[in-house]
Write a protein that holds these residues in place. Structure first.
Motif, short mmCIF file in Angstrom:
data_model
loop_
_atom_site.label_atom_id
_atom_site.label_comp_id
_atom_site.label_asym_id
_atom_site.label_seq_id
_atom_site.Cartn_x
_atom_site.Cartn_y
_atom_site.Cartn_z
N LEU A 204 0.83 -1.21 0.00
CA LEU A 204 0.00 0.00 0.00
C LEU A 204 0.87 1.25 0.00
O LEU A 204 0.56 2.23 -0.69
CB LEU A 204 -0.93 -0.01 1.22
N ALA A 205 1.95 1.23 0.78
CA ALA A 205 2.85 2.39 0.82
C ALA A 205 3.50 2.62 -0.55
O ALA A 205 3.68 3.77 -0.98
CB ALA A 205 3.92 2.18 1.89
N ALA A 206 3.83 1.54 -1.23
CA ALA A 206 4.46 1.67 -2.54
C ALA A 206 3.51 2.25 -3.58
O ALA A 206 3.94 2.86 -4.56
CB ALA A 206 4.98 0.31 -3.01
N SER A 207 2.20 2.06 -3.36
CA SER A 207 1.22 2.56 -4.33
C SER A 207 0.85 4.02 -4.10
O SER A 207 0.16 4.62 -4.93
CB SER A 207 -0.05 1.71 -4.28
N ALA A 208 1.30 4.61 -3.00
CA ALA A 208 0.98 6.01 -2.71
C ALA A 208 1.77 6.94 -3.63
O ALA A 208 2.93 6.67 -3.97
CB ALA A 208 1.30 6.34 -1.25
#
Length: 222
Positions: A204-208
């Motif tokens: 999820l952090a990588a998709s921000a």
């Protein structure tokens, strides 16, 4: 025109009691209503400890540990859950919400069989009796939040009763600690589930969307 059948049913949050050896669900507790709010707290496990934070002249050892972590952050959750049987007929809920409350309370109690076994070992003169181990408990909040937890708080406010004094409405204050690899032995199924939970956070952090230094009023170099 939208038909009622086309409206997706909301996903419920809940608790799953799992056999840590086989990984099979032993009991699934679906919360009747999803809580309106969640309170989450994350406390980093800093390698250097609190030290002299904010003060000058701290020891050189602490400076070397300033950016190091001993392990995953200690994460706790708190929320209020509601149970209500006032809209059910007496035939459908002859004991009110006693069964639902008892199911949640047994998450923080050992079983009678475990207590009797501990008593039997004591009477036999066992020198050391291991603390009673409870099943692995998972808290689920949608598909992106499935994590091993230990209940740390369960407060019950019963606010309505039937003619037999069975509770039919209650508000539950539930507190939980997320169990990480720092809390569980290596190879434990709960430790694997925690790693999967942490990996989901990483995805999820990588998709921000990343920001730009210019948005902070900074140039290319810091």
């Amino acid at each position: 025109m939208t038909r009622y059948a086309d409206i997706p049913k909301p996903i419920r949050s809940g608790i799953v009691v799992v056999d840590p050896e086989r990984g099979t669900p032993q009991r699934i507790i679906v919360l009747q209503f999803n809580p309106d709010t969640l309170e989450r707290s994350l406390a980093p496990q800093a390698a250097g400890g609190s030290g002299d934070a904010g003060g000058g002249g701290s020891g050189g050892g602490d400076r070397n540990e300033a950016l190091r972590l001993k392990g995953p952050a200690e994460e706790t959750w708190k929320f209020t859950a509601e149970i209500d049987a006032t809209d059910q007929f007496e035939v459908a809920a002859p004991e009110g919400i006693h069964p639902q409350l008892a199911t949640l309370e047994m998450l923080v109690h050992p079983t009678t069989a475990q207590l009797r076994e501990a008593s039997r070992l004591t009477k036999k003169g066992a020198v050391e009796i291991s603390p009673i181990e409870v099943p692995l408990t998972l808290f689920t909040w949608g598909s992106k939040r499935v994590m091993p937890v230990r209940l740390t708080e369960l407060s019950i406010n019963e606010s309505a009763f039937d003619v037999r004094l069975n509770p039919i409405r209650a508000s539950l204050g539930i507190g939980m600690k997320v169990l990480s690899v720092s809390d569980l032995p290596a190879g434990h199924r709960g430790a694997d589930l925690y790693l999967a939970h942490l990996a989901q956070k990483e995805r999820l952090a990588a998709s921000a969307r990343g920001g730009r230094l210019a948005e902070l009023g900074l140039g290319r170099g810091l």
